[in-house]
Motif scaffolding. Structure first.
Motif, short mmCIF file in Angstrom:
data_model
loop_
_atom_site.label_atom_id
_atom_site.label_comp_id
_atom_site.label_asym_id
_atom_site.label_seq_id
_atom_site.Cartn_x
_atom_site.Cartn_y
_atom_site.Cartn_z
N ASN A 265 -26.02 35.95 -7.98
CA ASN A 265 -25.34 36.95 -8.79
C ASN A 265 -25.42 38.33 -8.14
O ASN A 265 -24.44 39.08 -8.13
CB ASN A 265 -25.97 36.97 -10.18
CG ASN A 265 -25.21 37.84 -11.15
OD1 ASN A 265 -23.98 37.87 -11.14
ND2 ASN A 265 -25.93 38.56 -12.00
N VAL A 266 -26.58 38.67 -7.60
CA VAL A 266 -26.75 39.97 -6.95
C VAL A 266 -25.88 40.08 -5.70
O VAL A 266 -25.22 41.10 -5.47
CB VAL A 266 -28.24 40.21 -6.60
CG1 VAL A 266 -28.39 41.47 -5.74
CG2 VAL A 266 -29.08 40.33 -7.86
N ALA A 268 -23.16 38.57 -5.05
CA ALA A 268 -21.76 38.68 -5.44
C ALA A 268 -21.44 40.07 -5.97
O ALA A 268 -20.30 40.56 -5.83
CB ALA A 268 -21.44 37.63 -6.50
N HIS A 269 -22.42 40.72 -6.56
CA HIS A 269 -22.20 42.02 -7.19
C HIS A 269 -22.33 43.19 -6.22
O HIS A 269 -21.58 44.17 -6.31
CB HIS A 269 -23.19 42.20 -8.34
CG HIS A 269 -23.22 43.57 -8.93
ND1 HIS A 269 -22.26 44.01 -9.83
CD2 HIS A 269 -24.07 44.62 -8.75
CE1 HIS A 269 -22.53 45.26 -10.18
NE2 HIS A 269 -23.61 45.66 -9.54
N LEU A 270 -23.26 43.10 -5.28
CA LEU A 270 -23.61 44.23 -4.42
C LEU A 270 -22.75 44.23 -3.17
O LEU A 270 -22.81 43.30 -2.36
CB LEU A 270 -25.10 44.14 -4.05
CG LEU A 270 -25.76 45.35 -3.40
CD1 LEU A 270 -25.75 46.54 -4.36
CD2 LEU A 270 -27.20 45.00 -3.00
N SER A 337 -31.30 45.43 -7.57
CA SER A 337 -29.94 45.32 -8.11
C SER A 337 -29.79 44.19 -9.12
O SER A 337 -28.67 43.92 -9.59
CB SER A 337 -28.94 45.10 -6.96
OG SER A 337 -28.96 46.20 -6.07
N ALA A 341 -26.47 43.99 -11.67
CA ALA A 341 -25.66 42.79 -11.48
C ALA A 341 -25.58 41.98 -12.77
O ALA A 341 -24.52 41.43 -13.12
CB ALA A 341 -26.24 41.92 -10.35
N GLU A 342 -26.67 41.96 -13.50
CA GLU A 342 -26.69 41.25 -14.78
C GLU A 342 -25.80 41.95 -15.80
O GLU A 342 -25.06 41.31 -16.55
CB GLU A 342 -28.13 41.18 -15.28
CG GLU A 342 -28.29 40.48 -16.61
CD GLU A 342 -29.70 40.58 -17.13
OE1 GLU A 342 -29.95 41.42 -18.03
OE2 GLU A 342 -30.56 39.85 -16.63
N ARG A 343 -25.88 43.30 -15.83
CA ARG A 343 -25.05 44.04 -16.79
C ARG A 343 -23.57 43.78 -16.56
O ARG A 343 -22.78 43.76 -17.50
CB ARG A 343 -25.35 45.54 -16.70
CG ARG A 343 -26.63 45.94 -17.41
CD ARG A 343 -26.66 47.44 -17.64
NE ARG A 343 -26.74 48.20 -16.40
CZ ARG A 343 -27.87 48.51 -15.78
NH1 ARG A 343 -29.03 48.12 -16.29
NH2 ARG A 343 -27.86 49.21 -14.67
N ALA A 344 -23.19 43.58 -15.30
CA ALA A 344 -21.79 43.32 -15.00
C ALA A 344 -21.32 41.99 -15.56
O ALA A 344 -20.12 41.77 -15.75
CB ALA A 344 -21.57 43.36 -13.49
N GLN A 345 -22.25 41.08 -15.83
CA GLN A 345 -21.89 39.78 -16.38
C GLN A 345 -21.60 39.85 -17.87
O GLN A 345 -20.93 38.97 -18.42
CB GLN A 345 -23.03 38.77 -16.17
CG GLN A 345 -23.19 38.31 -14.73
CD GLN A 345 -24.21 37.20 -14.65
OE1 GLN A 345 -25.39 37.39 -14.93
NE2 GLN A 345 -23.76 36.01 -14.30
#
Length: 483
Positions: A265-266, A268-270, A337, A341-345
């Motif tokens: 997840n990180v 993919a987000h960062l 991060s 990254a979690e908040r974006a989910q």
């Protein structure tokens, strides 16, 4: 507004001057909501005293008028402990103007800071003298010394150096009657009764308002090695931790863990992020070894030896040592991060919990499938400071839910279940973020009645009017320890 409140504000304005008191809604607004956006309150005004003497005079004034006080540092707390309630009767007391470094003794490795000194500013100041302050966290650019002390903050270096409680050598605080508790001079041995500074640390502004502290410093890091290891399970990560402690001793500065899906997840987000290892592993461990000047030369060999022997013992499946400071920072960026990254989910409920270090793998192996089975579509995530028994246990909402409705409905029920489970395992519902208003009801429901009764008696003794940060940490009503 009642006349007594008008009289209070007039006296406060005379006391603090134009820079020290504001009721401007636009200036107040950023400080009335906690940074997570969970709690929003109102306030009579915001006071910004410039000295301990002004804080003391203001507290006495509040006592005469019966005005509650909500102390606030950088407003970066995780549990709503620095947010006033919606009634609007409280005075928001900002310590941000009190940002002086009063003294700095490099030889003694001690610094006296006022409560409003920002953690990053503290780091930069001591680094210029070849020293360091051994506590850091993601919010170092806004978190203040007073807030860190009031919540007994932790971070990624607790494994070696302990929480904020261990860094405080002396303290200055204003009590509820406006008297000043002054104990800034540290003594190696002092057996004159209770250690009162420890009573104030972690009390979240409910017993006194921290205005300054003497903090311990350490020699600057001369060399570090940051390692990333893939392991087959959290129990395997625990075995690796014990191995690292045996091989590295005091050189082991940090030991963080995350599961593979969290790393995915990180990455993919960062932007520009890459996984440190080529393969996939159920769990990952981030390890930091450090040395001051006396041990710097031997650190590279120590890192190689640690990993080599771990491979031989079958403790790790793959590993890498950061080849540069840039790569070392990239490893840590993956850890730091996780939350964004979690908040974006989507929405999630976060739990800062601890159980006995040796039981943490079994707890996570029990709690993750239990939560996901009980709440279909949710995703349970565990990561963090395995070495000190503190795991951040988050449950992410199913896709497509209404965030507010889920937070106040299923999210609250999930938190109740997590806290009940932690209590069954003889753990803590708050490892390093405090109680604030977010966890106060859970503490009252699940806490030891005798301990809660003691806390209430201390609160009543030191703050008989109940004006210091009301509604935070301490249960609202006395607890009957005989029931």
């Amino acid at each position: 507004m009642p006349t007594d409140r008008s009289a209070f504000l007039a006296e406060a304005a005379d006391l603090l001057g134009p820079r020290g008191l504001t009721g401007d809604p636009d200036l107040l607004a950023p400080w009335l909501t906690d940074w997570r956006g969970r709690f929003t309150g109102r306030a009579l005004a915001m006071a910004s005293p410039a000295s301990t003497a002004e804080v003391a005079a203001l507290v006495r004034l509040c006592g005469r008028h019966g005005v509650p006080i909500v102390p606030q540092g950088g407003n970066s707390g995780m549990c709503g402990g620095a947010t006033p309630d919606p009634e609007g009767d409280a005075l928001l007391l900002s310590l941000r103007r009190m940002a002086a470094i009063r003294s700095f003794d490099a030889e003694a490795k001690q610094i006296v800071c006022e409560a409003g000194v920002v953690l990053q500013t503290l780091h930069e100041a001591v680094e210029k003298k070849g020293l360091r302050f051994p506590l850091t966290l993601g919010g170092k650019g806004s978190a203040t010394v007073g807030g860190l002390i009031s919540t007994n903050a932790g971070g990624t270096q607790v494994l070696r150096h302990g929480s904020m409680r261990a860094q405080v050598l002396g303290i200055e605080a204003v009590l509820a009657d406006g008297s000043v508790f002054s104990a800034l001079v540290p003594l190696k041995k002092d057996n004159r009764g209770f250690d009162l500074k420890q009573l104030l640390i972690g009390s979240e502004g409910t017993l006194g308002i921290v205005t300054a502290a003497t903090l311990r410093l350490l020699p600057a890091i001369a060399e570090r090695r940051v390692l990333w290891a893939g392991v087959p399970s959290l129990e395997g990560a625990r075995a690796l931790l014990l191995h690292a402690q045996e091989i590295a001793g005091d050189a082991l500065e940090g030991f963080e863990v995350m599961p593979q899906h969290t790393l995915d997840n990180v990455v993919a987000h960062l932007p520009g992020a890459r996984a440190p290892l080529g393969g996939r592993h159920e769990w990952h461990a981030l390890i930091e070894l450090v040395a001051d000047g006396s041990g710097a030369d031997g650190l590279p060999d120590l890192a190689e030896n640690l990993l080599g022997r771990a491979f031989e013992a079958g403790l790790i499946e793959d590993a890498a040592i950061a080849a540069s400071e840039t790569q070392a920072e990239a490893f840590w960026a993956l850890r730091d991060s996780i939350a964004p990254a979690e908040r974006a989910q989507g929405p999630a409920v976060q739990h800062d919990i601890s159980v006995a270090v040796e039981r943490m793998p079994a707890f996570v192996d029990t709690a993750v499938p239990l939560m996901e089975a009980t709440w279909p579509g949710s995703r349970a995530v565990a990561f963090g400071h395995l070495g000190d028994g503190n795991i951040h246990f988050h449950v992410i909402a199913p896709p497509g839910v209404d965030p507010l409705e889920w937070q106040t409905g299923d999210g609250k029920a999930i938190s109740d279940q997590v806290y009940a489970l932690v209590t069954e395992w003889n753990g803590s519902i708050s490892a390093e973020h405090g109680i604030g208003q977010l966890k106060r009801d859970a503490l009252e429901k699940l806490g030891d009645p005798v301990a809660l009764a003691m806390m209430r008696r201390v609160k009543d003794a030191l703050d008989p009017q109940g004006l210091l940060n009301p509604g935070k940490l301490v249960p609202l009503a006395p607890v009957d320890a005989t029931n």
